[in-house]
Design a protein around this motif. Sequence first.
Motif, PDB file in Angstrom:
ATOM      1  N   LYS A  45      41.074 -40.910 -14.721  1.00  0.00           N
ATOM      2  CA  LYS A  45      41.959 -39.576 -14.798  1.00  0.00           C
ATOM      3  C   LYS A  45      42.750 -39.579 -13.539  1.00  0.00           C
ATOM      4  CE  LYS A  45      39.098 -36.912 -17.634  1.00  0.00           C
ATOM      5  NZ  LYS A  45      39.721 -37.203 -18.847  1.00  0.00           N
ATOM      6  N   ASN A  46      43.287 -40.833 -12.933  1.00  0.00           N
ATOM      7  CA  ASN A  46      43.931 -40.935 -11.901  1.00  0.00           C
ATOM      8  C   ASN A  46      45.552 -41.274 -12.387  1.00  0.00           C
ATOM      9  OD1 ASN A  46      45.036 -41.281  -9.086  1.00  0.00           O
ATOM     10  ND2 ASN A  46      43.770 -42.771  -8.400  1.00  0.00           N
ATOM     11  N   PHE A  47      45.947 -40.129 -12.918  1.00  0.00           N
ATOM     12  CA  PHE A  47      47.262 -40.663 -13.549  1.00  0.00           C
ATOM     13  C   PHE A  47      48.519 -40.638 -12.534  1.00  0.00           C
ATOM     14  CE2 PHE A  47      45.028 -37.147 -16.251  1.00  0.00           C
ATOM     15  CZ  PHE A  47      44.538 -38.106 -17.214  1.00  0.00           C
ATOM     16  N   SER A  48      48.452 -40.009 -11.437  1.00  0.00           N
ATOM     17  CA  SER A  48      49.623 -40.521 -10.562  1.00  0.00           C
ATOM     18  C   SER A  48      49.652 -41.693 -10.162  1.00  0.00           C
ATOM     19  CB  SER A  48      49.485 -39.341  -9.194  1.00  0.00           C
ATOM     20  OG  SER A  48      49.630 -38.248  -9.683  1.00  0.00           O
ATOM     21  N   LYS A  49      48.238 -42.314  -9.809  1.00  0.00           N
ATOM     22  CA  LYS A  49      48.169 -43.770  -9.451  1.00  0.00           C
ATOM     23  C   LYS A  49      48.535 -44.537 -10.528  1.00  0.00           C
ATOM     24  CE  LYS A  49      46.496 -46.870  -6.660  1.00  0.00           C
ATOM     25  NZ  LYS A  49      47.282 -47.112  -5.223  1.00  0.00           N
ATOM     26  N   ALA A  50      48.092 -44.286 -11.740  1.00  0.00           N
ATOM     27  CA  ALA A  50      48.524 -45.225 -13.053  1.00  0.00           C
ATOM     28  C   ALA A  50      49.991 -45.249 -13.405  1.00  0.00           C
ATOM     29  CB  ALA A  50      47.676 -44.509 -14.180  1.00  0.00           C
ATOM     30  N   VAL A  51      50.656 -44.096 -12.853  1.00  0.00           N
ATOM     31  CA  VAL A  51      52.205 -44.121 -12.906  1.00  0.00           C
ATOM     32  C   VAL A  51      52.855 -45.042 -11.859  1.00  0.00           C
ATOM     33  CG1 VAL A  51      54.205 -42.736 -12.711  1.00  0.00           C
ATOM     34  CG2 VAL A  51      52.582 -41.992 -14.137  1.00  0.00           C
ATOM     35  N   GLU A  52      52.204 -44.968 -10.597  1.00  0.00           N
ATOM     36  CA  GLU A  52      52.664 -45.687  -9.545  1.00  0.00           C
ATOM     37  C   GLU A  52      52.550 -47.120  -9.760  1.00  0.00           C
ATOM     38  OE1 GLU A  52      52.024 -46.216  -4.725  1.00  0.00           O
ATOM     39  OE2 GLU A  52      51.000 -44.455  -5.956  1.00  0.00           O
ATOM     40  N   PHE A  53      51.321 -47.487 -10.116  1.00  0.00           N
ATOM     41  CA  PHE A  53      51.012 -49.063 -10.453  1.00  0.00           C
ATOM     42  C   PHE A  53      51.790 -49.240 -11.623  1.00  0.00           C
ATOM     43  CE2 PHE A  53      48.518 -52.337 -12.229  1.00  0.00           C
ATOM     44  CZ  PHE A  53      48.362 -53.218 -11.144  1.00  0.00           C
ATOM     45  N   GLN A  54      51.992 -48.953 -12.673  1.00  0.00           N
ATOM     46  CA  GLN A  54      52.620 -49.434 -13.757  1.00  0.00           C
ATOM     47  C   GLN A  54      54.043 -49.586 -13.518  1.00  0.00           C
ATOM     48  OE1 GLN A  54      51.138 -50.740 -15.755  1.00  0.00           O
ATOM     49  NE2 GLN A  54      51.173 -50.196 -18.243  1.00  0.00           N
ATOM     50  N   CYS A  55      54.647 -48.735 -13.022  1.00  0.00           N
ATOM     51  CA  CYS A  55      56.110 -48.705 -12.315  1.00  0.00           C
ATOM     52  C   CYS A  55      56.188 -49.824 -11.333  1.00  0.00           C
ATOM     53  CB  CYS A  55      56.584 -47.658 -11.784  1.00  0.00           C
ATOM     54  SG  CYS A  55      56.983 -45.955 -12.647  1.00  0.00           S
TER      55      CYS A  55
END
Length: 320
Positions: free
Chosen positions: A32-42
Amino acid sequence: MLKRLEEHCERGEFYEAQFQFKTIYARHLSQKNFSKAVEFQCSGVETLLRFKQNTYAVELAGQVQELYAKSDDLPLIAKSLQSLSRVFKQHGDSSDDIRFLSDFLSFLRSRGKVVSKPGDISCVLSAAHYELALSQWRARSFRESQVHFLNTTLCEALEDPGDECSSVCGKATRRCCRATQLAEMLCEWYVAELQAQDQGGVELALLLCRTNLLLLCCSQAPKVDESKALLADLPVVLERKLGRRDVASQPLFHFMELATTAVAKKCYPLLRKVCEVYSACIKLDPSFAQAIDRIKQVHFGIQPPTSGLDGIFSVLQSLM
């Protein structure tokens, strides 16, 4: 980790790199670390784009967009906006590609209220409208192209100094103002749909005047500058594309110039005088009077009549 994934790309192992990006992205989601997920995928998007792997990058960007669609409270951040916008510029001109861009534009509009920095989204919205303007232009859907041009930042040059403009508007230059591209599109629109029925050469001037007045109807101050840029480019473009030198000397063109000057100087007495002197021009098209009423309301706080504006509001709704 990111360095190791870049090494995969350097060895040409793009599928493996994409698979790793997806795996680590899924791990962040499970935590549930959504911000980290977005940052990494970008970061993955940027890496794959750097190696010209657009198809793989689009897949990763699609996952980010899906996450935003499911998480209404997840704020858009500048980095994710820029990454997504770069991906969605890698499109073609098929109906599916245009629909893909349109969906991205709708996504940006829907998330505008929860963007982390409100200013971040406006430049990406402008970029998305610009890409759609070019796509619709190449598809010869001129009216749709006009609407998207009016929603973009016209005074902006091509973003990449190495970009060529010749495939779109026929200019052999490396940097091009978007206002010039709009002028080019209007010329092609005229030739394709209006020239054959043009009696006395007035249809071209009417088309140009409608476009300029729609720019002035927008509430943003920069749109006034863009109106001036369009008027400055039109005589050169008209001569080069159509061999026409007469349009700039027509009363309608003078009316556009003076109306733009009045709005730029915030001088209502000048605008009122211009409307009186060029009343015959305003009567040439019912939408002109409606646009003038709207300009008076937006720029001078003068309320329009209670009726008669419905016709233009349908067009202006997309510009507000």
